[in-house]
Design a protein around this motif. Structure first.
Motif, PDB file in Angstrom:
ATOM      1  N   GLU A   1      -8.532 -11.925  12.363  1.00 36.05           N
ATOM      2  CA  GLU A   1      -9.104 -11.067  11.333  1.00 36.05           C
ATOM      3  C   GLU A   1      -8.161  -9.945  10.963  1.00 36.05           C
ATOM      4  O   GLU A   1      -8.137  -9.483   9.835  1.00 36.05           O
ATOM      5  CB  GLU A   1     -10.424 -10.483  11.820  1.00 36.05           C
ATOM      6  N   GLY A   2      -7.381  -9.529  11.922  1.00 31.96           N
ATOM      7  CA  GLY A   2      -6.430  -8.466  11.683  1.00 31.96           C
ATOM      8  C   GLY A   2      -5.467  -8.789  10.550  1.00 31.96           C
ATOM      9  O   GLY A   2      -5.084  -7.904   9.790  1.00 31.96           O
ATOM     10  N   THR A   3      -5.132 -10.065  10.398  1.00 31.77           N
ATOM     11  CA  THR A   3      -4.239 -10.454   9.307  1.00 31.77           C
ATOM     12  C   THR A   3      -4.984 -10.550   7.983  1.00 31.77           C
ATOM     13  O   THR A   3      -4.379 -10.720   6.934  1.00 31.77           O
ATOM     14  CB  THR A   3      -3.592 -11.812   9.594  1.00 31.77           C
ATOM     15  N   GLY A   4      -6.355 -10.481   8.020  1.00 24.10           N
ATOM     16  CA  GLY A   4      -7.142 -10.533   6.786  1.00 24.10           C
ATOM     17  C   GLY A   4      -7.515 -11.940   6.388  1.00 24.10           C
ATOM     18  O   GLY A   4      -8.228 -12.130   5.415  1.00 24.10           O
ATOM     19  N   LEU A   5      -7.058 -12.944   7.101  1.00 22.64           N
ATOM     20  CA  LEU A   5      -7.382 -14.324   6.720  1.00 22.64           C
ATOM     21  C   LEU A   5      -8.170 -15.001   7.816  1.00 22.64           C
ATOM     22  O   LEU A   5      -7.741 -15.000   8.977  1.00 22.64           O
ATOM     23  CB  LEU A   5      -6.094 -15.116   6.482  1.00 22.64           C
ATOM     24  N   VAL A   6      -9.355 -15.543   7.462  1.00 21.91           N
ATOM     25  CA  VAL A   6     -10.152 -16.261   8.437  1.00 21.91           C
ATOM     26  C   VAL A   6     -10.429 -17.649   7.876  1.00 21.91           C
ATOM     27  O   VAL A   6     -11.160 -17.794   6.903  1.00 21.91           O
ATOM     28  CB  VAL A   6     -11.495 -15.542   8.708  1.00 21.91           C
ATOM     29  N   PHE A   7      -9.804 -18.641   8.425  1.00 19.61           N
ATOM     30  CA  PHE A   7      -9.999 -20.008   7.936  1.00 19.61           C
ATOM     31  C   PHE A   7     -11.026 -20.731   8.796  1.00 19.61           C
ATOM     32  O   PHE A   7     -10.821 -20.891  10.004  1.00 19.61           O
ATOM     33  CB  PHE A   7      -8.677 -20.779   8.004  1.00 19.61           C
ATOM     34  N   HIS A   8     -12.112 -21.136   8.180  1.00 20.94           N
ATOM     35  CA  HIS A   8     -13.024 -22.047   8.872  1.00 20.94           C
ATOM     36  C   HIS A   8     -13.377 -23.167   7.917  1.00 20.94           C
ATOM     37  O   HIS A   8     -14.535 -23.358   7.576  1.00 20.94           O
ATOM     38  CB  HIS A   8     -14.304 -21.329   9.333  1.00 20.94           C
ATOM     39  N   PRO A   9     -12.408 -23.885   7.411  1.00 21.71           N
ATOM     40  CA  PRO A   9     -12.697 -24.850   6.333  1.00 21.71           C
ATOM     41  C   PRO A   9     -13.586 -26.004   6.773  1.00 21.71           C
ATOM     42  O   PRO A   9     -14.204 -26.645   5.950  1.00 21.71           O
ATOM     43  CB  PRO A   9     -11.310 -25.341   5.916  1.00 21.71           C
ATOM     44  N   MET A  10     -13.657 -26.255   8.101  1.00 26.79           N
ATOM     45  CA  MET A  10     -14.415 -27.416   8.538  1.00 26.79           C
ATOM     46  C   MET A  10     -15.828 -27.067   8.997  1.00 26.79           C
ATOM     47  O   MET A  10     -16.615 -27.952   9.303  1.00 26.79           O
ATOM     48  CB  MET A  10     -13.670 -28.135   9.684  1.00 26.79           C
ATOM     49  N   ASP A  11     -16.141 -25.766   9.053  1.00 29.43           N
ATOM     50  CA  ASP A  11     -17.472 -25.376   9.523  1.00 29.43           C
ATOM     51  C   ASP A  11     -18.584 -25.955   8.659  1.00 29.43           C
ATOM     52  O   ASP A  11     -19.690 -26.210   9.135  1.00 29.43           O
ATOM     53  CB  ASP A  11     -17.599 -23.846   9.529  1.00 29.43           C
ATOM     54  N   GLN A  12     -18.283 -26.151   7.367  1.00 32.38           N
ATOM     55  CA  GLN A  12     -19.320 -26.635   6.455  1.00 32.38           C
ATOM     56  C   GLN A  12     -19.799 -28.038   6.813  1.00 32.38           C
ATOM     57  O   GLN A  12     -20.829 -28.485   6.326  1.00 32.38           O
ATOM     58  CB  GLN A  12     -18.758 -26.638   5.029  1.00 32.38           C
ATOM     59  N   PHE A  13     -19.037 -28.748   7.638  1.00 28.98           N
ATOM     60  CA  PHE A  13     -19.418 -30.135   7.952  1.00 28.98           C
ATOM     61  C   PHE A  13     -20.220 -30.229   9.238  1.00 28.98           C
ATOM     62  O   PHE A  13     -20.520 -31.316   9.710  1.00 28.98           O
ATOM     63  CB  PHE A  13     -18.164 -31.005   8.060  1.00 28.98           C
ATOM     64  N   LYS A  14     -20.548 -29.047   9.828  1.00 31.58           N
ATOM     65  CA  LYS A  14     -21.285 -29.075  11.095  1.00 31.58           C
ATOM     66  C   LYS A  14     -22.755 -29.403  10.859  1.00 31.58           C
ATOM     67  O   LYS A  14     -23.400 -28.847   9.968  1.00 31.58           O
ATOM     68  CB  LYS A  14     -21.176 -27.727  11.803  1.00 31.58           C
ATOM     69  N   VAL A  15     -23.269 -30.300  11.704  1.00 26.89           N
ATOM     70  CA  VAL A  15     -24.697 -30.615  11.655  1.00 26.89           C
ATOM     71  C   VAL A  15     -25.428 -29.605  12.510  1.00 26.89           C
ATOM     72  O   VAL A  15     -25.125 -29.442  13.687  1.00 26.89           O
ATOM     73  CB  VAL A  15     -24.953 -32.040  12.185  1.00 26.89           C
ATOM     74  N   GLN A  16     -26.363 -28.872  11.897  1.00 28.20           N
ATOM     75  CA  GLN A  16     -27.063 -27.823  12.629  1.00 28.20           C
ATOM     76  C   GLN A  16     -28.570 -27.962  12.439  1.00 28.20           C
ATOM     77  O   GLN A  16     -29.026 -28.357  11.360  1.00 28.20           O
ATOM     78  CB  GLN A  16     -26.614 -26.445  12.127  1.00 28.20           C
ATOM     79  N   PRO A  17     -29.324 -27.620  13.478  1.00 24.55           N
ATOM     80  CA  PRO A  17     -30.787 -27.649  13.339  1.00 24.55           C
ATOM     81  C   PRO A  17     -31.227 -26.620  12.312  1.00 24.55           C
ATOM     82  O   PRO A  17     -30.625 -25.561  12.193  1.00 24.55           O
ATOM     83  CB  PRO A  17     -31.298 -27.276  14.739  1.00 24.55           C
ATOM     84  N   LEU A  18     -32.251 -26.956  11.541  1.00 19.08           N
ATOM     85  CA  LEU A  18     -32.707 -26.049  10.493  1.00 19.08           C
ATOM     86  C   LEU A  18     -33.410 -24.828  11.065  1.00 19.08           C
ATOM     87  O   LEU A  18     -33.319 -23.740  10.520  1.00 19.08           O
ATOM     88  CB  LEU A  18     -33.683 -26.787   9.570  1.00 19.08           C
ATOM     89  N   PHE A  19     -34.149 -25.020  12.156  1.00 10.92           N
ATOM     90  CA  PHE A  19     -35.020 -23.938  12.627  1.00 10.92           C
ATOM     91  C   PHE A  19     -34.529 -23.362  13.948  1.00 10.92           C
ATOM     92  O   PHE A  19     -35.290 -23.201  14.897  1.00 10.92           O
ATOM     93  CB  PHE A  19     -36.456 -24.444  12.754  1.00 10.92           C
ATOM     94  N   GLY A  20     -33.230 -23.081  14.033  1.00  8.42           N
ATOM     95  CA  GLY A  20     -32.703 -22.445  15.221  1.00  8.42           C
ATOM     96  C   GLY A  20     -32.489 -23.419  16.354  1.00  8.42           C
ATOM     97  O   GLY A  20     -32.801 -24.622  16.246  1.00  8.42           O
ATOM     98  N   GLY A  21     -31.938 -22.916  17.428  1.00 15.72           N
ATOM     99  CA  GLY A  21     -31.661 -23.764  18.575  1.00 15.72           C
ATOM    100  C   GLY A  21     -30.319 -24.457  18.394  1.00 15.72           C
ATOM    101  O   GLY A  21     -29.704 -24.392  17.337  1.00 15.72           O
ATOM    102  N   THR A  22     -29.873 -25.107  19.431  1.00 20.63           N
ATOM    103  CA  THR A  22     -28.593 -25.796  19.355  1.00 20.63           C
ATOM    104  C   THR A  22     -28.727 -27.277  19.639  1.00 20.63           C
ATOM    105  O   THR A  22     -27.822 -28.051  19.357  1.00 20.63           O
ATOM    106  CB  THR A  22     -27.603 -25.196  20.377  1.00 20.63           C
TER     107      THR A  22
END
Lengths: 182, 258
Positions: B15-36
């Motif tokens: 973060e110190g460099t000002g750039l945070v790359f998480h380009p693949m996070d959008q492909f994560k399957v996550q529960p809708l109502f919390g939990g892991t």
């Protein structure tokens, strides 16, 4: 605000790093969930399409095709009718024209006949009148010659008497006649 | 615990460099109502966007055509266009005898198309970027085609691998190549779709990360816009390609002679 969201991101990123570096698509533990819901969605889509949507659209397309075919057939029929009407009109026109010609010819012949008759009649009348006139003229001419002879005889007798001569009627007449013949 | 702290520290450094790359996070399957925990029946973001896909298909193909008008409304035209597009594709590529499979191919096309387009909505979840999804679709096509081939032609279906138009001497070699290419089909079929969608979405996310830098943000936004336009094209083309390849494979099953 900004720091809060950054913090949340950092925590999430930390989890991600712990779970799988790289592609989340390869996280096998979620495959069961994905495939289960995929099959549910596919079956639902298939049922929606095969039971409702596709038969409906097929029916609409078939109906449209039918309507278009019918309309084209109707248009053909109307075209044919229009052609027939045109032919009938042409025929009527030709008939009327020939009839008109006939009438013109007949009228012309009639008028000619009338005219000829009238002319003939007029000619005959004229001839008759001319003959009558000639006769009258001849009569007048004959009368005139006779009157002249008589006047000449009387005049000659009077002259002879006036001159003291003896009037011989026979010789005077003979002399006048001889002169008249001239 | 120590591991987590370490990772967080590393992130703070980034973060110190000002750039945070998480380009693949959008492909994560996550529960809708919390939990892991993600068990097979958990309602997840994948489930949500699959449901929205079904809803989209329903809206376009059923609600849009509810008028059943001989002169179609705009909505009905879209449904008819999709119908005619796939119908004609099957007729042209596979032949009239393949029209019995029209509902299945139409399902594939509409499902992939709607998923691709819904995946383009920001913060959505692109199911067609998931190899688990595309692999199921591709293997379903593969097994269906193989079974149809054997049911319709029996052992003659194997003639597909025996190229009679080639000289006899090289036929065994060609047969090996044909067999390999036949079994590679579902792999390329699934990876082509997932790869295209994944790559496009990841590139957009990278551009979005650059938008955080003031100096680069106009360029980054321009880049996102351009990529988005391209991805709209890709969304349609990949659905088209998947469907037309299905038709081509089906043609092999129905008419195995070359």
């Amino acid at each position: 605000m900004a720091t809060e969201s950054h913090g949340a991101e950092a925590v999430a990123a930390g989890h991600a790093a712990a779970e799988s570096a790289g592609m989340p698509q390869l996280a096998v533990e979620t495959f069961g969930n994905q495939i289960f819901w995929l099959l549910v969605a596919l079956v639902a889509t298939y049922l929606i399409l095969s039971r409702v949507a596709l038969p409906r659209i097929a029916a609409v397309l078939a109906e449209r095709q039918g309507t278009i075919t019918n309309d084209i057939a109707a248009a053909e029929e109307l075209k044919l009718k229009a052609k027939e009407a045109e032919a009938a009109y042409e025929k009527a026109l030709a008939d009327a024209r020939s009839q008109a010609n006939e009438i013109v010819e007949a009228t012309r012949a009639e008028i000619k006949a009338d005219l000829d008759a009238a002319l003939e009649k007029a000619d005959a009348e004229i001839a008759a009148k001319a003959a009558e006139s000639e006769k009258a003229i001849a009569e007048i001419r004959a009368n005139a010659a006779e009157s002249a002879a008589e006047v000449a005889k009387d005049t000659a007798k009077e002259l002879i008497a006036a001159l003291g001569g003896e009037v011989d009627g026979r010789s005077v007449t003979a002399a006048v006649n001889a002169r008249m013949k001239g | 615990m120590a591991d987590n702290a370490h990772a967080a520290a590393a992130d703070h450094a980034a973060e110190g460099t000002g750039l945070v790359f998480h380009p693949m996070d959008q492909f994560k399957v996550q529960p809708l109502f919390g939990g892991t925990d993600v068990s097979w029946y958990t309602p997840t973001n994948a489930m949500l966007w699959l449901a929205l896909t079904v809803l989209a298909v329903f809206l376009i193909m059923v609600v849009g055509t509810r008028g059943r008008a001989v002169i179609p409304s705009r909505g009905q035209s879209i449904g008819e266009l999709a119908y005619g597009f796939v119908h004609k594709m099957i007729e042209d590529v596979t032949g009239k005898d393949a029209l019995v499979y029209f509902p299945y191919i139409m399902t594939l096309f509409m499902f992939i198309l709607m998923n691709n387009f819904l995946g383009l909505i920001p913060t959505s979840f692109a199911n067609t970027a998931q190899i688990a999804v595309t692999a199921v679709l591709a293997f379903a096509v593969f097994f269906a085609v193989t079974i149809i081939g054997f049911v319709k032609h029996g052992s003659h279906f194997l003639g597909l691998f025996w190229v009679t138009s080639a000289p006899l001497a090289i036929r065994p070699v060609l047969a090996v190549i044909e067999v390999i290419s036949y079994f590679v089909r579902p792999v390329s079929h699934s990876i082509r779709l997932a790869g295209n969608i994944t790559a496009g979405h990841a590139v957009m996310k990278v551009f979005a990360a650059f938008a955080g830098l003031v100096a680069l943000s106009p360029l980054a936004i321009l880049g996102i816009t351009a990529m988005y336009g391209l991805e709209m094209l890709v969304a349609f083309i990949q659905a088209y390609v998947f469907t037309i390849l299905t038709c081509v494979y089906l043609k092999d099953a129905l008419h195995p002679s070359h």
